[in-house]
Design an enzyme around this catalytic site. Structure first.
Site, PDB file in Angstrom:
ATOM      1  N   SER A  13      30.056 -66.476 -95.644  1.00 15.94           N
ATOM      2  CA  SER A  13      30.143 -66.503 -94.233  1.00 15.94           C
ATOM      3  C   SER A  13      31.373 -65.994 -94.586  1.00 15.94           C
ATOM      4  O   SER A  13      32.314 -64.918 -92.826  1.00 15.94           O
ATOM      5  CB  SER A  13      31.435 -68.215 -93.560  1.00 15.94           C
ATOM      6  OG  SER A  13      32.266 -68.266 -95.287  1.00 15.94           O
ATOM      7  N   ASN A  14      32.119 -65.676 -95.448  1.00 17.80           N
ATOM      8  CA  ASN A  14      33.552 -64.411 -95.371  1.00 17.80           C
ATOM      9  C   ASN A  14      32.846 -62.521 -95.381  1.00 17.80           C
ATOM     10  O   ASN A  14      33.553 -61.854 -94.621  1.00 17.80           O
ATOM     11  CB  ASN A  14      33.829 -64.151 -97.291  1.00 17.80           C
ATOM     12  CG  ASN A  14      34.954 -65.954 -96.947  1.00 17.80           C
ATOM     13  OD1 ASN A  14      35.863 -65.617 -96.452  1.00 17.80           O
ATOM     14  ND2 ASN A  14      34.626 -66.370 -97.881  1.00 17.80           N
ATOM     15  N   LYS A  64      22.080 -59.849-118.198  1.00 19.21           N
ATOM     16  CA  LYS A  64      23.582 -59.377-117.237  1.00 19.21           C
ATOM     17  C   LYS A  64      23.518 -57.983-117.429  1.00 19.21           C
ATOM     18  O   LYS A  64      23.472 -57.363-115.937  1.00 19.21           O
ATOM     19  CB  LYS A  64      24.982 -59.755-117.483  1.00 19.21           C
ATOM     20  CG  LYS A  64      25.535 -59.230-116.892  1.00 19.21           C
ATOM     21  CD  LYS A  64      26.935 -60.167-117.408  1.00 19.21           C
ATOM     22  CE  LYS A  64      27.330 -61.609-116.842  1.00 19.21           C
ATOM     23  NZ  LYS A  64      28.341 -62.017-116.685  1.00 19.21           N
ATOM     24  N   MET A  87      28.892 -65.258-107.304  1.00 19.25           N
ATOM     25  CA  MET A  87      28.651 -66.553-108.028  1.00 19.25           C
ATOM     26  C   MET A  87      28.644 -66.448-109.686  1.00 19.25           C
ATOM     27  O   MET A  87      27.930 -66.442-110.206  1.00 19.25           O
ATOM     28  CB  MET A  87      28.338 -67.718-107.371  1.00 19.25           C
ATOM     29  CG  MET A  87      28.663 -68.561-106.569  1.00 19.25           C
ATOM     30  SD  MET A  87      30.961 -68.361-106.914  1.00 19.25           S
ATOM     31  CE  MET A  87      30.968 -69.656-105.031  1.00 19.25           C
ATOM     32  N   ARG A  88      29.107 -64.867-109.859  1.00 19.79           N
ATOM     33  CA  ARG A  88      28.163 -64.537-110.867  1.00 19.79           C
ATOM     34  C   ARG A  88      29.962 -63.834-112.086  1.00 19.79           C
ATOM     35  O   ARG A  88      30.726 -63.117-111.105  1.00 19.79           O
ATOM     36  CB  ARG A  88      27.358 -63.390-111.346  1.00 19.79           C
ATOM     37  CG  ARG A  88      26.039 -63.647-110.516  1.00 19.79           C
ATOM     38  CD  ARG A  88      24.982 -63.885-110.859  1.00 19.79           C
ATOM     39  NE  ARG A  88      23.993 -64.415-110.708  1.00 19.79           N
ATOM     40  CZ  ARG A  88      23.429 -64.652-112.113  1.00 19.79           C
ATOM     41  NH1 ARG A  88      22.817 -65.096-113.021  1.00 19.79           N
ATOM     42  NH2 ARG A  88      21.931 -65.733-111.095  1.00 19.79           N
ATOM     43  N   HIS A 106      39.304 -65.668-104.176  1.00 14.95           N
ATOM     44  CA  HIS A 106      39.304 -66.953-104.648  1.00 14.95           C
ATOM     45  C   HIS A 106      39.781 -68.089-104.116  1.00 14.95           C
ATOM     46  O   HIS A 106      40.830 -68.071-103.772  1.00 14.95           O
ATOM     47  CB  HIS A 106      40.291 -67.370-106.581  1.00 14.95           C
ATOM     48  CG  HIS A 106      39.505 -68.263-107.153  1.00 14.95           C
ATOM     49  ND1 HIS A 106      38.526 -68.539-107.976  1.00 14.95           N
ATOM     50  CD2 HIS A 106      39.881 -69.272-107.167  1.00 14.95           C
ATOM     51  CE1 HIS A 106      38.628 -70.117-108.127  1.00 14.95           C
ATOM     52  NE2 HIS A 106      40.020 -70.540-107.751  1.00 14.95           N
TER      53      HIS A 106
HETATM   54  C1  GAR Z   1      34.311 -68.752-100.980  1.00 11.10           C
HETATM   55  O1  GAR Z   1      34.924 -69.947-100.574  1.00 11.10           O
HETATM   56  C2  GAR Z   1      35.026 -68.350-102.738  1.00 11.10           C
HETATM   57  O2  GAR Z   1      36.487 -68.007-102.429  1.00 11.10           O
HETATM   58  C3  GAR Z   1      34.249 -69.012-102.784  1.00 11.10           C
HETATM   59  O3  GAR Z   1      33.343 -69.449-102.777  1.00 11.10           O
HETATM   60  C4  GAR Z   1      33.229 -69.151-101.382  1.00 11.10           C
HETATM   61  C5  GAR Z   1      32.042 -68.072-100.986  1.00 11.10           C
HETATM   62  O4  GAR Z   1      31.862 -69.323 -99.395  1.00 11.10           O
HETATM   63  N1  GAR Z   1      33.972 -68.086-104.589  1.00 11.10           N
HETATM   64  C6  GAR Z   1      34.637 -69.078-105.448  1.00 11.10           C
HETATM   65  O5  GAR Z   1      34.592 -69.575-106.057  1.00 11.10           O
HETATM   66  C7  GAR Z   1      35.023 -67.923-106.980  1.00 11.10           C
HETATM   67  N2  GAR Z   1      34.732 -68.152-108.154  1.00 11.10           N
HETATM   68  P1  GAR Z   1      30.746 -68.035 -97.987  1.00 11.10           P
HETATM   69  O6  GAR Z   1      30.035 -67.936 -99.035  1.00 11.10           O
HETATM   70  O7  GAR Z   1      31.204 -68.786 -97.070  1.00 11.10           O
HETATM   71  O8  GAR Z   1      31.605 -67.106 -98.058  1.00 11.10           O
END
Ligand code: GAR
Length: 188
Positions: A13-14, A64, A87-88, A106
Site C-alpha cells: 500500500s505504501n 544475504k 521485511m529484511r 517504520h
Molecule cells: C508498513 O506499515 C510499514 O511501516 C511496515 O510494513 C508495512 C507495509 O505495508 N514496515 C515495518 O514494519 C518495517 N519494520 P504495505 O506493504 O501495505 O506498504
C-alpha cells in the site's frame, strides 16, 4: 531528475502511495520495485503501474550477501532506495553501495517499538501516542538517523484495527512527502 527504487515485501500500500504521488512527475521517477517474494501483492501493483520488478528470493540465493549482489546487479542507476515494508535487514553489500541513500518507513515512533510488529507492540504496551517514522538505514534494526516523524494518538476505545488503519493513512502521506522533501531540498 532523481531516480528511486522501492523495496517492499508484501501488500504494497505504501508502494502504491508512492506511485500515485509521483505519477506524471518528471523530477522523481520510480525505476524499479525490488521484492523478496514473487507472489507478493506488491508485485502485481508494480506490473499494473508498468514499473520494472526485480524479484530476488533469499532462500534460493543461499545467503544475504548473494541475494544483495543479485539485487545490485539488476538495479538501474538510482539516487535513492526507499524501503516500504521490506521485511529484511540490509547487509553491508547494499549499505556500502548506497551510503546515506537508503531510507526506511517504520510504523511506530522510533526508538520505541522497532522490529516487524511496531503497531501491535505499541498498542499492547498501552502507550497513548505512537506514530510513524522515516529514517536512514544503517546496519542496526530501525536504528538509523531519523528524518521525519508524525505522532498518532491512541484514544480510548480505539481497537488495534482502528490504530492500524490510522497508522497506514499517516504513512501514505508521510513517505511520499519525505521523499519529495529530500529531493527538493537537494539532499539526494
Ligand atoms: C508498513 O506499515 C510499514 O511501516 C511496515 O510494513 C508495512 C507495509 O505495508 N514496515 C515495518 O514494519 C518495517 N519494520 P504495505 O506493504 O501495505 O506498504
Amino acid at each position: 531528475s532523481k531516480s528511486i527504487a522501492i523495496f517492499a515485501s508484501g501488500t504494497g500500500s505504501n508502494f502504491q502511495a508512492l506511485v500515485n504521488a509521483f505519477a506524471g512527475r518528471t523530477d522523481i521517477v520510480i525505476r524499479a520495485l525490488v521484492c523478496d517474494h514473487a507472489d507478493a501483492p506488491v508485485v502485481a501493483k508494480a506490473t499494473r503501474a508498468q514499473i520494472p520488478v526485480i524479484v530476488v528470493d533469499y532462500r534460493t540465493a543461499g545467503s544475504k550477501t548473494t541475494a544483495e549482489r543479485r539485487i545490485l546487479a539488476q538495479l538501474p542507476p538510482i539516487d535513492l532506495i526507499v524501503l516500504a515494508g521490506y521485511m529484511r535487514i540490509l547487509g553491508p553489500t547494499l549499505l556500502n553501495a548506497y551510503p546515506q541513500r537508503i531510507i526506511n518507513l517504520h510504523p511506530a515512533l522510533l526508538p520505541s517499538f522497532p522490529g516487524r510488529t511496531g503497531i501491535e507492540d505499541a498498542w499492547h504496551y498501552g502507550v497513548k501516542v505512537t506514530g510513524v517514522t522515516v529514517h536512514y538505514v544503517d546496519a542496526g534494526v530501525d536504528s538509523g538517523q531519523i528524518i521525519a516523524q508524525v505522532p498518532v494518538p491512541i484514544t480510548t476505545g480505539m481497537s488495534l484495527e482502528d490504530l492500524t488503519a490510522q497508522i497506514h493513512r499517516v504513512e501514505h502521506q508521510l513517505l511520499p512527502a519525505t521523499v519529495r522533501q529530500l529531493v527538493q531540498g537537494g539532499t539526494i
